[in-house]
Design a protein around this motif. Structure first.
Motif, PDB file in Angstrom:
ATOM      1  N   ASP A  89     -46.379  61.096-115.241  1.00 50.89           N
ATOM      2  CA  ASP A  89     -45.126  60.350-115.355  1.00 50.89           C
ATOM      3  C   ASP A  89     -44.058  60.883-114.411  1.00 50.89           C
ATOM      4  O   ASP A  89     -43.374  60.109-113.731  1.00 50.89           O
ATOM      5  CB  ASP A  89     -44.619  60.376-116.802  1.00 50.89           C
ATOM      6  CG  ASP A  89     -45.512  59.587-117.751  1.00 50.89           C
ATOM      7  OD1 ASP A  89     -46.328  58.776-117.262  1.00 50.89           O
ATOM      8  OD2 ASP A  89     -45.398  59.791-118.968  1.00 50.89           O
ATOM      9  N   GLU A  90     -43.894  62.209-114.367  1.00 50.49           N
ATOM     10  CA  GLU A  90     -42.866  62.778-113.499  1.00 50.49           C
ATOM     11  C   GLU A  90     -43.199  62.540-112.032  1.00 50.49           C
ATOM     12  O   GLU A  90     -42.317  62.192-111.232  1.00 50.49           O
ATOM     13  CB  GLU A  90     -42.700  64.266-113.773  1.00 50.49           C
ATOM     14  CG  GLU A  90     -41.582  64.887-112.945  1.00 50.49           C
ATOM     15  CD  GLU A  90     -41.191  66.288-113.377  1.00 50.49           C
ATOM     16  OE1 GLU A  90     -40.388  66.910-112.656  1.00 50.49           O
ATOM     17  OE2 GLU A  90     -41.679  66.747-114.429  1.00 50.49           O
ATOM     18  N   LEU A  91     -44.455  62.708-111.670  1.00 47.86           N
ATOM     19  CA  LEU A  91     -44.833  62.490-110.276  1.00 47.86           C
ATOM     20  C   LEU A  91     -44.644  61.032-109.891  1.00 47.86           C
ATOM     21  O   LEU A  91     -44.098  60.727-108.814  1.00 47.86           O
ATOM     22  CB  LEU A  91     -46.274  62.919-110.045  1.00 47.86           C
ATOM     23  CG  LEU A  91     -46.809  62.715-108.624  1.00 47.86           C
ATOM     24  CD1 LEU A  91     -45.985  63.485-107.604  1.00 47.86           C
ATOM     25  CD2 LEU A  91     -48.287  63.122-108.537  1.00 47.86           C
ATOM     26  N   ASN A  92     -45.077  60.118-110.734  1.00 46.26           N
ATOM     27  CA  ASN A  92     -44.911  58.701-110.434  1.00 46.26           C
ATOM     28  C   ASN A  92     -43.445  58.353-110.217  1.00 46.26           C
ATOM     29  O   ASN A  92     -43.092  57.603-109.298  1.00 46.26           O
ATOM     30  CB  ASN A  92     -45.481  57.843-111.558  1.00 46.26           C
ATOM     31  CG  ASN A  92     -47.000  57.841-111.590  1.00 46.26           C
ATOM     32  OD1 ASN A  92     -47.647  58.424-110.747  1.00 46.26           O
ATOM     33  ND2 ASN A  92     -47.569  57.191-112.593  1.00 46.26           N
ATOM     34  N   ALA A  93     -42.583  58.883-111.075  1.00 45.74           N
ATOM     35  CA  ALA A  93     -41.150  58.599-110.950  1.00 45.74           C
ATOM     36  C   ALA A  93     -40.603  59.116-109.625  1.00 45.74           C
ATOM     37  O   ALA A  93     -39.806  58.437-108.961  1.00 45.74           O
ATOM     38  CB  ALA A  93     -40.397  59.215-112.126  1.00 45.74           C
ATOM     39  N   ARG A  94     -41.022  60.329-109.222  1.00 53.67           N
ATOM     40  CA  ARG A  94     -40.556  60.892-107.951  1.00 53.67           C
ATOM     41  C   ARG A  94     -41.005  60.029-106.775  1.00 53.67           C
ATOM     42  O   ARG A  94     -40.226  59.761-105.850  1.00 53.67           O
ATOM     43  CB  ARG A  94     -41.109  62.311-107.775  1.00 53.67           C
ATOM     44  CG  ARG A  94     -40.615  63.336-108.771  1.00 53.67           C
ATOM     45  CD  ARG A  94     -39.164  63.686-108.558  1.00 53.67           C
ATOM     46  NE  ARG A  94     -38.741  64.758-109.447  1.00 53.67           N
ATOM     47  CZ  ARG A  94     -37.480  65.112-109.647  1.00 53.67           C
ATOM     48  NH1 ARG A  94     -36.516  64.465-109.005  1.00 53.67           N
ATOM     49  NH2 ARG A  94     -37.182  66.091-110.461  1.00 53.67           N
ATOM     50  N   ILE A  95     -42.256  59.599-106.798  1.00 51.70           N
ATOM     51  CA  ILE A  95     -42.777  58.799-105.686  1.00 51.70           C
ATOM     52  C   ILE A  95     -42.057  57.457-105.602  1.00 51.70           C
ATOM     53  O   ILE A  95     -41.609  57.038-104.520  1.00 51.70           O
ATOM     54  CB  ILE A  95     -44.298  58.603-105.840  1.00 51.70           C
ATOM     55  CG1 ILE A  95     -45.037  59.928-105.647  1.00 51.70           C
ATOM     56  CG2 ILE A  95     -44.814  57.559-104.843  1.00 51.70           C
ATOM     57  CD1 ILE A  95     -46.523  59.858-105.934  1.00 51.70           C
ATOM     58  N   VAL A  96     -41.932  56.772-106.722  1.00 51.89           N
ATOM     59  CA  VAL A  96     -41.299  55.439-106.724  1.00 51.89           C
ATOM     60  C   VAL A  96     -39.827  55.545-106.335  1.00 51.89           C
ATOM     61  O   VAL A  96     -39.322  54.720-105.555  1.00 51.89           O
ATOM     62  CB  VAL A  96     -41.487  54.766-108.085  1.00 51.89           C
ATOM     63  CG1 VAL A  96     -40.641  53.503-108.164  1.00 51.89           C
ATOM     64  CG2 VAL A  96     -42.960  54.444-108.327  1.00 51.89           C
ATOM     65  N   ASP A  97     -39.126  56.547-106.829  1.00 52.75           N
ATOM     66  CA  ASP A  97     -37.712  56.726-106.454  1.00 52.75           C
ATOM     67  C   ASP A  97     -37.581  56.957-104.949  1.00 52.75           C
ATOM     68  O   ASP A  97     -36.662  56.429-104.303  1.00 52.75           O
ATOM     69  CB  ASP A  97     -37.097  57.892-107.214  1.00 52.75           C
ATOM     70  CG  ASP A  97     -36.834  57.583-108.683  1.00 52.75           C
ATOM     71  OD1 ASP A  97     -36.942  56.399-109.074  1.00 52.75           O
ATOM     72  OD2 ASP A  97     -36.538  58.517-109.445  1.00 52.75           O
ATOM     73  N   PHE A  98     -38.468  57.751-104.392  1.00 55.07           N
ATOM     74  CA  PHE A  98     -38.440  58.026-102.948  1.00 55.07           C
ATOM     75  C   PHE A  98     -38.677  56.743-102.147  1.00 55.07           C
ATOM     76  O   PHE A  98     -37.986  56.464-101.161  1.00 55.07           O
ATOM     77  CB  PHE A  98     -39.490  59.072-102.619  1.00 55.07           C
ATOM     78  CG  PHE A  98     -39.634  59.373-101.157  1.00 55.07           C
ATOM     79  CD1 PHE A  98     -38.678  60.118-100.473  1.00 55.07           C
ATOM     80  CD2 PHE A  98     -40.754  58.950-100.438  1.00 55.07           C
ATOM     81  CE1 PHE A  98     -38.818  60.424 -99.129  1.00 55.07           C
ATOM     82  CE2 PHE A  98     -40.907  59.241 -99.102  1.00 55.07           C
ATOM     83  CZ  PHE A  98     -39.938  59.988 -98.433  1.00 55.07           C
ATOM     84  N   LEU A  99     -39.646  55.946-102.570  1.00 61.13           N
ATOM     85  CA  LEU A  99     -39.948  54.700-101.873  1.00 61.13           C
ATOM     86  C   LEU A  99     -38.755  53.746-101.931  1.00 61.13           C
ATOM     87  O   LEU A  99     -38.418  53.093-100.923  1.00 61.13           O
ATOM     88  CB  LEU A  99     -41.180  54.053-102.479  1.00 61.13           C
ATOM     89  CG  LEU A  99     -42.507  54.792-102.286  1.00 61.13           C
ATOM     90  CD1 LEU A  99     -43.614  54.122-103.077  1.00 61.13           C
ATOM     91  CD2 LEU A  99     -42.884  54.899-100.827  1.00 61.13           C
ATOM     92  N   LYS A 100     -38.132  53.651-103.074  1.00 62.52           N
ATOM     93  CA  LYS A 100     -36.977  52.751-103.215  1.00 62.52           C
ATOM     94  C   LYS A 100     -35.819  53.217-102.345  1.00 62.52           C
ATOM     95  O   LYS A 100     -35.136  52.410-101.704  1.00 62.52           O
ATOM     96  CB  LYS A 100     -36.544  52.683-104.675  1.00 62.52           C
ATOM     97  CG  LYS A 100     -37.525  51.922-105.579  1.00 62.52           C
ATOM     98  CD  LYS A 100     -37.041  51.874-107.017  1.00 62.52           C
ATOM     99  CE  LYS A 100     -37.979  51.068-107.898  1.00 62.52           C
ATOM    100  NZ  LYS A 100     -37.536  51.065-109.321  1.00 62.52           N
ATOM    101  N   GLU A 101     -35.612  54.539-102.291  1.00 63.82           N
ATOM    102  CA  GLU A 101     -34.555  55.071-101.437  1.00 63.82           C
ATOM    103  C   GLU A 101     -34.875  54.815 -99.975  1.00 63.82           C
ATOM    104  O   GLU A 101     -33.990  54.475 -99.166  1.00 63.82           O
ATOM    105  CB  GLU A 101     -34.377  56.578-101.688  1.00 63.82           C
ATOM    106  CG  GLU A 101     -33.322  57.219-100.791  1.00 63.82           C
ATOM    107  CD  GLU A 101     -33.281  58.722-100.965  1.00 63.82           C
ATOM    108  OE1 GLU A 101     -32.832  59.399-100.008  1.00 63.82           O
ATOM    109  OE2 GLU A 101     -33.710  59.237-102.011  1.00 63.82           O
ATOM    110  N   LEU A 102     -36.119  54.969 -99.620  1.00 64.53           N
ATOM    111  CA  LEU A 102     -36.547  54.789 -98.233  1.00 64.53           C
ATOM    112  C   LEU A 102     -36.275  53.356 -97.785  1.00 64.53           C
ATOM    113  O   LEU A 102     -35.906  53.111 -96.622  1.00 64.53           O
ATOM    114  CB  LEU A 102     -38.035  55.102 -98.131  1.00 64.53           C
ATOM    115  CG  LEU A 102     -38.659  55.200 -96.742  1.00 64.53           C
ATOM    116  CD1 LEU A 102     -38.121  56.396 -95.976  1.00 64.53           C
ATOM    117  CD2 LEU A 102     -40.186  55.294 -96.872  1.00 64.53           C
TER     118      LEU A 102
END
Length: 327
Positions: free
Chosen positions: A312-325
């Motif tokens: 869950d924590e890893l998924n959240a980090r990845i998705v947040d990064f993609l959205k910011e990108l």
């Protein structure tokens, strides 16, 4: 697994590369390490696809559904980065991708970013930080670092066929023992003991504890599934990645001062077994080669298998990064 599409891409050596995909949109390519397979990324693929991206995870050459050349020279970093480029060109809508790498997949992703920057939008590294170029050949460094103990990489490279014979004798035991003891749930007093065995050891697995009980993220069914991924090719291809490091030392000199210029972040577990395996804390300054670091995140209590131990924590980090990108 019917939700995943399975495709085959021709690599640069006319080698066949198996890639699983899910979703539509900009490409996010996930690259696994040792001893692993594309299936380790299933939770991340679902999260990334749900966020509006095309998630892809390959079997690295030597693994699973991809071809497994015999020769050690087929597993150099130069060859593996060209595999990534071939997949990105075949599957990416704009010829580029965000790359996510774990374990050996992380150095492969980093090298792709600075050797083939034209196909890489951004980078996410897991467990293995982007280390500076080595000062000497790995085989020489192993001998100096652990002259008496059995260091796993020295064991893999010392004599071809020895490690293969140990692991292939019982693939389910190999997966079970390695995955448990490289995790944050290991009962070893020091996680590095899974990688550095006592003086006099002649095998890697003997003496390592069995999971009892199994942690929630590791099931007998999953162990059997992983073992099946190694039945067709065995362990020679995966172990050849370690054996190719001395070749890399010579071939990568031209890139020794290169930085990863793309936006990037790093995630590790506080109980990562390789964190202290070189006699110092590899996480003290883990992103020296990131020119545009967007964050360093250490997940408390997690070990090596972040995709499953800290889903869950890893998924959240990845998705947040993609959205910011893409904002």
């Amino acid at each position: 697994m019917e939700e995943f599409r399975h495709e085959f891409v021709e690599g640069p050596d006319a080698n066949r590369l198996h890639v699983a995909t899910l979703g539509e949109g900009p490409l996010v390519l996930m690259v696994h390490g040792w001893p692993d397979a594309w299936i380790s990324w299933r939770p991340q693929m679902r999260a990334v696809a749900a966020a509006g991206y095309r998630a892809a995870a390959l079997d690295v050459r030597g693994y699973g559904g991809s071809d497994a050349p015999h020769e050690i020279s087929a597993y150099t970093m130069e060859r593996l980065t060209r595999d990534n480029e071939a997949i990105i060109r075949a599957l990416g809508t704009d010829g580029k991708a965000v790359l996510v790498g774990h374990d050996w997949g992380a150095p492969i992703v980093y090298a792709t970013a600075y050797m083939r920057p034209h196909v890489v939008r951004a980078v996410i590294g897991l467990s293995s930080p982007p280390a500076p170029a080595p000062a000497k050949k790995p085989s020489e460094a192993y001998a100096e670092l652990y002259p008496d103990k059995l260091f796993y990489q020295a064991y893999f490279t010392r004599e071809e066929g020895v490690a293969e014979a140990e692991f292939e004798a019982d693939l389910e035991r190999f997966i079970r023992v390695m995955h448990f003891n490289l995790s944050g749930d290991t009962t070893l007093a020091d996680p590095v003991e899974a990688l550095v065995r006592p003086a006099g050891s002649t095998t890697l697995l003997d003496g390592l504890p069995e999971p009892d009980p199994f942690p929630a993220w590791l099931t007998r069914e999953e162990i059997a599934e992983y073992a099946d991924h190694f039945r067709s090719h065995g362990l020679r291809g995966p172990l050849n990645r370690y054996r190719a490091q001395d070749i890399d030392f010579d071939e990568m000199q031209v890139y020794k001062d290169r930085k990863i210029e793309q936006p990037a972040f790093f995630v590790g577990g506080t109980r990562e077994p390789s964190r202290h395996m070189q006699g110092f804390d590899r996480y003290a300054d883990p992103v020296r080669r990131y020119a545009d670091c967007r964050g360093v995140y250490l997940i408390e209590g997690a070990g090596h298998w972040l995709q499953r131990e800290a889903t869950d924590e890893l998924n959240a980090r990845i998705v947040d990064f993609l959205k910011e990108l893409d904002s």
